[in-house]
Design an enzyme around this catalytic site. Sequence first.
Site, PDB file in Angstrom:
ATOM      1  N   GLU A  60     -10.242  -3.628   4.682  1.00 21.68           N
ATOM      2  CA  GLU A  60      -9.874  -2.566   3.738  1.00 21.68           C
ATOM      3  C   GLU A  60      -8.757  -3.040   2.816  1.00 21.68           C
ATOM      4  O   GLU A  60      -8.785  -2.801   1.604  1.00 21.68           O
ATOM      5  CB  GLU A  60      -9.421  -1.329   4.524  1.00 21.68           C
ATOM      6  CG  GLU A  60      -9.486  -0.023   3.746  1.00 21.68           C
ATOM      7  CD  GLU A  60     -10.901   0.492   3.581  1.00 21.68           C
ATOM      8  OE1 GLU A  60     -11.106   1.283   2.652  1.00 21.68           O
ATOM      9  OE2 GLU A  60     -11.781   0.101   4.355  1.00 21.68           O
ATOM     10  N   GLU A 117       0.801  -1.227   0.000  1.00 18.98           N
ATOM     11  CA  GLU A 117       0.000   0.000   0.000  1.00 18.98           C
ATOM     12  C   GLU A 117       0.833   1.276   0.000  1.00 18.98           C
ATOM     13  O   GLU A 117       0.466   2.262  -0.614  1.00 18.98           O
ATOM     14  CB  GLU A 117      -0.952   0.014   1.202  1.00 18.98           C
ATOM     15  CG  GLU A 117      -2.111  -0.949   1.035  1.00 18.98           C
ATOM     16  CD  GLU A 117      -3.122  -0.822   2.161  1.00 18.98           C
ATOM     17  OE1 GLU A 117      -3.380   0.310   2.584  1.00 18.98           O
ATOM     18  OE2 GLU A 117      -3.628  -1.856   2.611  1.00 18.98           O
ATOM     19  N   ASP A 165      -2.766  -4.442   3.304  1.00 17.49           N
ATOM     20  CA  ASP A 165      -2.896  -4.702   4.744  1.00 17.49           C
ATOM     21  C   ASP A 165      -3.817  -5.887   5.042  1.00 17.49           C
ATOM     22  O   ASP A 165      -4.765  -6.155   4.298  1.00 17.49           O
ATOM     23  CB  ASP A 165      -3.436  -3.454   5.457  1.00 17.49           C
ATOM     24  CG  ASP A 165      -2.385  -2.359   5.570  1.00 17.49           C
ATOM     25  OD1 ASP A 165      -1.194  -2.641   5.343  1.00 17.49           O
ATOM     26  OD2 ASP A 165      -2.752  -1.208   5.885  1.00 17.49           O
ATOM     27  N   ARG A 206      -3.682  -2.269  13.416  1.00 21.61           N
ATOM     28  CA  ARG A 206      -5.147  -2.235  13.360  1.00 21.61           C
ATOM     29  C   ARG A 206      -5.662  -3.627  13.705  1.00 21.61           C
ATOM     30  O   ARG A 206      -5.792  -4.487  12.831  1.00 21.61           O
ATOM     31  CB  ARG A 206      -5.634  -1.783  11.977  1.00 21.61           C
ATOM     32  CG  ARG A 206      -5.315  -0.326  11.688  1.00 21.61           C
ATOM     33  CD  ARG A 206      -5.941   0.177  10.401  1.00 21.61           C
ATOM     34  NE  ARG A 206      -5.602   1.561  10.170  1.00 21.61           N
ATOM     35  CZ  ARG A 206      -4.540   1.970   9.468  1.00 21.61           C
ATOM     36  NH1 ARG A 206      -3.721   1.071   8.930  1.00 21.61           N
ATOM     37  NH2 ARG A 206      -4.285   3.247   9.299  1.00 21.61           N
ATOM     38  N   ASP A 236      -6.529  -6.722   6.566  1.00 22.93           N
ATOM     39  CA  ASP A 236      -7.840  -6.428   7.135  1.00 22.93           C
ATOM     40  C   ASP A 236      -8.843  -6.267   5.986  1.00 22.93           C
ATOM     41  O   ASP A 236      -8.496  -6.464   4.822  1.00 22.93           O
ATOM     42  CB  ASP A 236      -7.795  -5.181   8.028  1.00 22.93           C
ATOM     43  CG  ASP A 236      -7.210  -3.964   7.318  1.00 22.93           C
ATOM     44  OD1 ASP A 236      -7.185  -3.945   6.067  1.00 22.93           O
ATOM     45  OD2 ASP A 236      -6.791  -3.019   8.000  1.00 22.93           O
ATOM     46  N   TYR A 278       1.222  -5.379  13.195  1.00 21.41           N
ATOM     47  CA  TYR A 278       0.155  -4.587  12.561  1.00 21.41           C
ATOM     48  C   TYR A 278      -0.694  -3.887  13.613  1.00 21.41           C
ATOM     49  O   TYR A 278      -1.117  -4.491  14.597  1.00 21.41           O
ATOM     50  CB  TYR A 278      -0.715  -5.492  11.696  1.00 21.41           C
ATOM     51  CG  TYR A 278      -1.690  -4.736  10.825  1.00 21.41           C
ATOM     52  CD1 TYR A 278      -1.238  -3.742   9.956  1.00 21.41           C
ATOM     53  CD2 TYR A 278      -3.048  -5.021  10.859  1.00 21.41           C
ATOM     54  CE1 TYR A 278      -2.133  -3.048   9.153  1.00 21.41           C
ATOM     55  CE2 TYR A 278      -3.941  -4.340  10.058  1.00 21.41           C
ATOM     56  CZ  TYR A 278      -3.470  -3.343   9.203  1.00 21.41           C
ATOM     57  OH  TYR A 278      -4.355  -2.653   8.406  1.00 21.41           O
ATOM     58  N   HIS A 299      -5.174 -12.357  13.626  1.00 24.12           N
ATOM     59  CA  HIS A 299      -4.354 -11.216  14.014  1.00 24.12           C
ATOM     60  C   HIS A 299      -3.698 -11.443  15.362  1.00 24.12           C
ATOM     61  O   HIS A 299      -4.091 -12.299  16.138  1.00 24.12           O
ATOM     62  CB  HIS A 299      -5.212  -9.951  14.078  1.00 24.12           C
ATOM     63  CG  HIS A 299      -5.539  -9.393  12.734  1.00 24.12           C
ATOM     64  ND1 HIS A 299      -5.964  -8.103  12.551  1.00 24.12           N
ATOM     65  CD2 HIS A 299      -5.493  -9.943  11.498  1.00 24.12           C
ATOM     66  CE1 HIS A 299      -6.181  -7.881  11.258  1.00 24.12           C
ATOM     67  NE2 HIS A 299      -5.906  -8.989  10.615  1.00 24.12           N
TER      68      HIS A 299
END
Length: 696
Positions: free
Chosen positions: A86, A9, A82, A300, A84, A298, A344
């Site tokens: 998104e 990203e 990432d 988030r 997740d 990570y 996660h």
Amino acid sequence: MSKTLVIVESPAKAKSISKFLGNRYTVKASMGHLRDLPKSQLGVDLDHDFEPKYIAIRGRGDLIKDLRSAAKGADKIFLASDPDREGEAIAWHLSFLLGLTQGEKNRIEFHEITKSAIQAAIKHPRELDMDRVDAQQARRVLDRLVGYQLSPLLWRKIKKGLSAGRVQSVAVRLIEDREEQIRSFVSEEYWSLTANLESKGGRFGAKLLKKADKKISISSKAEMEIILDDIKGKEFNVSDVRAKEKKKQPAPPFTTSSLQQEAHRKLSFSPKRTMMLAQQLYEGLDLGKEGTIGLITYMRTDSVKVAEIAQTEAKEWILAHYGNDYYPSEPRQFTNKGRSQEAHEAIRPTLPLRSPESVKGILSRDQLRLYRLIWERFIASQMSAAIMDTLTVDIMAGDNLFRANTSTIRFPGFLAVYEEGKDEEDVSDDEQSSLTFSVLPGEPLKLIQLQEKQHFTEPPPRYTEASLVRKLEEEGIGRPSTYAPTIETIQTRGYVVKEEKQLIPTELGDIVISLLKEHFPGIVNLEFTANLEDKLDLIEEGRVSWKSVVQEYYLPFSETLALAEERIGKVKIEDQVSEELCENCGRNMVIKMGRYGKFLACPGFPECRNTKPFLEQVGANCPKCDKPLVLRRSKKGRKFFGCSAYPECDFVSWEMPAPEPCPECQQMMVIKTSKRQKKYVCTNPECRFTKIIEEE
């Protein structure tokens, strides 16, 4: 030689990852999303099952062309956005733009940017997780439907430029509800009584707790006098002594939410700043001989899971620095709440053996402060419990029960490294007794003094950014990644202002939330919004269709929208008239709220377009030129104090100036406040005279 293209990203992440891979790999950055719903239209086909109309984002054409060119020259492509929802959606859009084959294993996922994690991810590519993509699509489509249909209604009924969203509206409602509680709060008087006593071992204090086995409540001076008369002449004797051992367990390592809260409490970072710094620590920083490497996992996440290798390294550090007593009999594991993402991990250092001291001088001041917070929290989470010795002493004077409570640390355990902070509402007013020695049951005590004290109940405290994040998490509103942008948005839109760390609704915020509560109760209903988050989780788990969830939410919303259009009249916001006269036309200028706070504008607009800064005097004069000091706001909305004669005088201060100069050196003093006192402090570093103004 075959070539592999890896797309991440951000450029910072690309730079870090490229150093872990050989010459056969090319690493490029997508700079986030490359496709989205169009800004100029709704972008959702309401007649065809909410089908979204995605287009390439304006200004990203050259980047898309560059990625397509790189993809043509590659034998293999890995999408490494990432880990997740998104990130999965970004990978899906990339797959479409690059013409990749559906079902191909080209998605890789990692939770830390280290050589071992990247190499392991490359070896285990997977297919795109379309359930995760669909969960993100549902959120995006719902937010678009609400935002693009409700916001124009607010423009027509209140004023242009307003916006309403699912999560931000609930956040403003929470702040507004708390403000209403404060406005309607009626303070009540109450009294406490402390007996200062003396035993063979020394003096200590004990508080009156019960009378005739019933908890006592003293609400007036007259009631206190009755109690004092009753105690007069009574003997004080120890009736019971209870000594206990209490274990205090460490907090789990950070999630996104707990990191934002603790960074606000201990470092005074806003959620936005915390996430920006955490992103830098995650994406990788140049550590000199070690090269560029990610320092944390990570950031988030709502998981508190910890990898075994990290536990092993934490154990090694704890044993080397503190010894066996400071490590528990078994490695600690923490349990996730609700539907936390099991894949996660918690936020932790990628290498627990890398202490904050080892990177001091390499990281910036704020990067180091946040890294230290994350590292200490993780190390402490793996340490032994602290052992406290608690002592409770009951004392009788007739049928009046006094109690002294005290606790001491026998073994610090994890407290040797870290202790979790508290929000204002969690801080207890209960005072520890001055008892530091043993007394015996039946032992007579000498009364030195009865100390009566008047108190008044206080309203609940306003939300800070930290306590608002905690409330949103407790209520299941939004997700970890949404808290920081939500809090920034409600301030940018002028619905909420931040003063001395407290979030306060503006008049505009009051009006918008009142309108939404009356006509769109579902939008600002906490339970309704939380239920939607649960539905998004069910989509990600593949248990429900994303379009059915959108339909379930949108149909009642669209009906309410149509009714509101008919029922809501134009809401007029009356401008406050100032005493300042417009130089152009002589009218009294009015106070308006802009993006950066209040300003003065001529009411004759559009014939007269004169505006000027709103200068709110603070009751102190400039130490440079003796002109009045005024309240100003920075572009980021932060409050500061400056000279009204600016630009002729450039004096500014982040702290509130005191109304009087220092009596010792005549330089400016500033006002500093804490939970228990307010004081004036001299700004002269060679003086630092301090004057306490009030004490609770």
